[in-house]
Write a protein that holds these residues in place. Structure first.
Motif, PDB file in Angstrom:
ATOM      1  N   PRO A  26       0.854  -1.196   0.000  1.00 30.84           N
ATOM      2  CA  PRO A  26       0.000   0.000   0.000  1.00 30.84           C
ATOM      3  C   PRO A  26       0.887   1.242   0.000  1.00 30.84           C
ATOM      4  N   LEU A  27       0.709   2.118  -0.955  1.00 34.98           N
ATOM      5  CA  LEU A  27       1.649   3.209  -1.208  1.00 34.98           C
ATOM      6  C   LEU A  27       1.009   4.565  -0.938  1.00 34.98           C
ATOM      7  N   LEU A  28       1.773   5.435  -0.302  1.00 37.93           N
ATOM      8  CA  LEU A  28       1.351   6.820  -0.092  1.00 37.93           C
ATOM      9  C   LEU A  28       2.454   7.733  -0.585  1.00 37.93           C
ATOM     10  N   ALA A  29       2.102   8.736  -1.383  1.00 36.28           N
ATOM     11  CA  ALA A  29       3.085   9.695  -1.886  1.00 36.28           C
ATOM     12  C   ALA A  29       3.295  10.810  -0.866  1.00 36.28           C
ATOM     13  N   ALA A  30       4.545  11.219  -0.706  1.00 37.83           N
ATOM     14  CA  ALA A  30       4.896  12.345   0.155  1.00 37.83           C
ATOM     15  C   ALA A  30       5.777  13.282  -0.651  1.00 37.83           C
ATOM     16  N   VAL A  31       5.345  14.519  -0.840  1.00 34.11           N
ATOM     17  CA  VAL A  31       6.075  15.476  -1.670  1.00 34.11           C
ATOM     18  C   VAL A  31       6.091  16.833  -0.996  1.00 34.11           C
ATOM     19  N   GLY A  32       6.939  17.722  -1.518  1.00 32.59           N
ATOM     20  CA  GLY A  32       7.004  19.068  -0.978  1.00 32.59           C
ATOM     21  C   GLY A  32       8.195  19.821  -1.522  1.00 32.59           C
ATOM     22  N   SER A  33       8.548  20.886  -0.841  1.00 29.59           N
ATOM     23  CA  SER A  33       9.567  21.820  -1.304  1.00 29.59           C
ATOM     24  C   SER A  33      10.948  21.168  -1.381  1.00 29.59           C
ATOM     25  N   ARG A  34      11.740  21.613  -2.368  1.00 30.99           N
ATOM     26  CA  ARG A  34      13.147  21.207  -2.438  1.00 30.99           C
ATOM     27  C   ARG A  34      14.013  22.007  -1.469  1.00 30.99           C
ATOM     28  N   GLY A  83       5.865  22.507  -8.121  1.00 29.41           N
ATOM     29  CA  GLY A  83       5.596  21.229  -8.775  1.00 29.41           C
ATOM     30  C   GLY A  83       4.839  20.270  -7.885  1.00 29.41           C
ATOM     31  N   SER A  84       4.986  20.402  -6.571  1.00 22.77           N
ATOM     32  CA  SER A  84       4.266  19.531  -5.647  1.00 22.77           C
ATOM     33  C   SER A  84       2.760  19.717  -5.777  1.00 22.77           C
ATOM     34  N   LEU A  85       2.323  20.944  -6.031  1.00 17.41           N
ATOM     35  CA  LEU A  85       0.893  21.189  -6.193  1.00 17.41           C
ATOM     36  C   LEU A  85       0.389  20.556  -7.483  1.00 17.41           C
ATOM     37  N   ILE A  86       1.241  20.509  -8.503  1.00 20.84           N
ATOM     38  CA  ILE A  86       0.868  19.841  -9.758  1.00 20.84           C
ATOM     39  C   ILE A  86       0.693  18.348  -9.507  1.00 20.84           C
ATOM     40  N   THR A  87       1.603  17.766  -8.729  1.00 22.39           N
ATOM     41  CA  THR A  87       1.475  16.349  -8.388  1.00 22.39           C
ATOM     42  C   THR A  87       0.205  16.105  -7.586  1.00 22.39           C
TER      43      THR A  87
END
Length: 378
Positions: free
Chosen positions: A113-121, A236-240
């Motif tokens: 079960p996968l959850l994406a975690a993204v944010g600022s560089r 780009g995180s908001l695009i994802t």
């Protein structure tokens, strides 16, 4: 080891421009195999529904490079077409799914079960700590963390999952043999050991700017949901996150100070309907694990029950552990989900607790413990 004709055929199909996965699936059903489809004539492919740009390429396809062939002949390197049984289930359901994925590492990670975690560089120290802590807590509960190996929040999330001896996946905007940024080469090696590096780009592909939106759609498509930790407006995180929302996946956003520019993107997401996430429980309560496992919550006893557990665990214990899912549940809920008798559930839960698969939670409930290898290593 010489690559078989079928794998060579998939190498060709994976790089064919303008090839639609749905049309290819229909053509493969008629042809019987990827190799047979390539051996067929152009007229046959046209009748089978392959579009003109793809047919033009397939008349004179480029041969796989020597580097690509050598890469695929190496242990733990895989080409995973969308017909492969380990192709990610949620990604397979999308119209814009990649024809095939290049993978380095453990293919079993694709079934987690996968959850994406993204944010600022360029996050604040607090943002990095939050991403690390959330990933750690989620990985402890058995959720694999997906991110893009970028500096900042991506790196913190990958490291949090690894610190919890959990599983993490990195989706690259380059070939899986081209680690970008180079500063994350050691991290990529750690991910590869128990998780997997993924890309739809052939080995040797450099990290071009145009590759990253395509990378982001895979991150969104793989995952049951996505959490955004610190993102400026227009990032780009908001695009994802938008790609995840468009695919019907829940979006979670971590709030921050109104004075922090990197919180504004998260606040914007919340205004548009994203779920506010302060803790791992906020995220777990908003995920639909029954959808991931491909069955209704009460169907754990059926033939399609997803058997997850330690080697040697008997079928009934696996069914019960699967029915527990990843959110705390009490005995009544487990009885309803499995159809087992109350005394059997009580006895089996005691055994699972003694073996370290579950732990008691407040209110007479139980929660799952992340699977660990013998000796405490994952």
């Amino acid at each position: 080891m010489r690559l078989c004709d079928e794998k060579l055929a998939w190498l060709t199909l994976a790089r064919t421009p303008g090839l639609d996965a749905a049309a290819l699936g229909s053509a493969l059903a008629l042809a019987g195999s990827a190799a047979a489809l390539l051996a067929a004539g152009d007229d046959w492919r046209a009748r089978a529904g392959i579009g003109a740009p793809a047919r033009e390429y397939l008349r004179r396809p480029a041969a796989a490079t020597t580097a690509e062939l050598v890469w695929l002949e190496t242990a733990a390197h895989h080409l995973v077409p969308f017909t492969h049984p380990k192709y990610p289930r949620l990604l397979k359901g999308l119209a814009d799914r990649p024809i095939a994925l290049y993978a380095a590492g453990n293919l079993d990670a694709l079934g987690e079960p996968l959850l994406a975690a993204v944010g600022s560089r360029n996050p604040t120290p607090q943002g990095s700590e939050t991403a690390f802590a959330l990933a750690y807590a989620l990985a402890e509960r058995g959720v694999a963390i997906v991110s893009g190996l970028a500096q900042g929040i991506d790196t913190a999330a990958h490291r949090g999952a690894l610190a919890a001896q959990g599983v993490t996946l990195a989706v690259l905007g380059s070939g899986v043999d081209v680690i970008y940024p180079a500063s994350n080469r050691d991290l990529a090696g750690s991910i590869r050991r128990d998780g997997v590096l993924l890309s739809e780009f052939p080995p040797g592909t450099p990290p071009r700017r145009a590759n990253f939106p395509r990378r982001n759609r895979i991150i969104a498509g793989l995952s049951m949901g996505i959490v955004v930790v610190e993102a400026a407006r227009g990032s780009g995180s908001l695009i994802t996150a938008r790609a995840a929302r468009d695919r019907g996946r829940p979006v979670f956003a971590v709030p921050g100070s109104i004075h922090n520019p990197l919180a504004r993107g998260c606040h914007e997401l919340i205004k548009r309907g994203a779920r506010l996430a302060e803790t791992a429980d906020d995220i777990l309560s908003g995920l639909d694990f029954s959808a991931f496992f491909g069955r209704a919550p009460g169907a754990a006893r059926g033939a399609a029950a997803h058997e997850r557990g330690a080697p040697g665990m008997d079928k009934e214990h696996k069914i019960l552990l699967d029915a527990l899912g990843f959110d705390p549940a009490d005995l009544d809920m487990l009885i309803a989900r499995t159809g087992f008798k109350a005394e059997a559930v009580s006895s089996m839960m005691l055994i699972l607790e003694l073996e370290g698969h579950v732990q008691a939670a407040p209110g007479g409930r139980y929660s799952r413990v992340a699977n660990r290898r013998a000796g405490g290593e994952r």
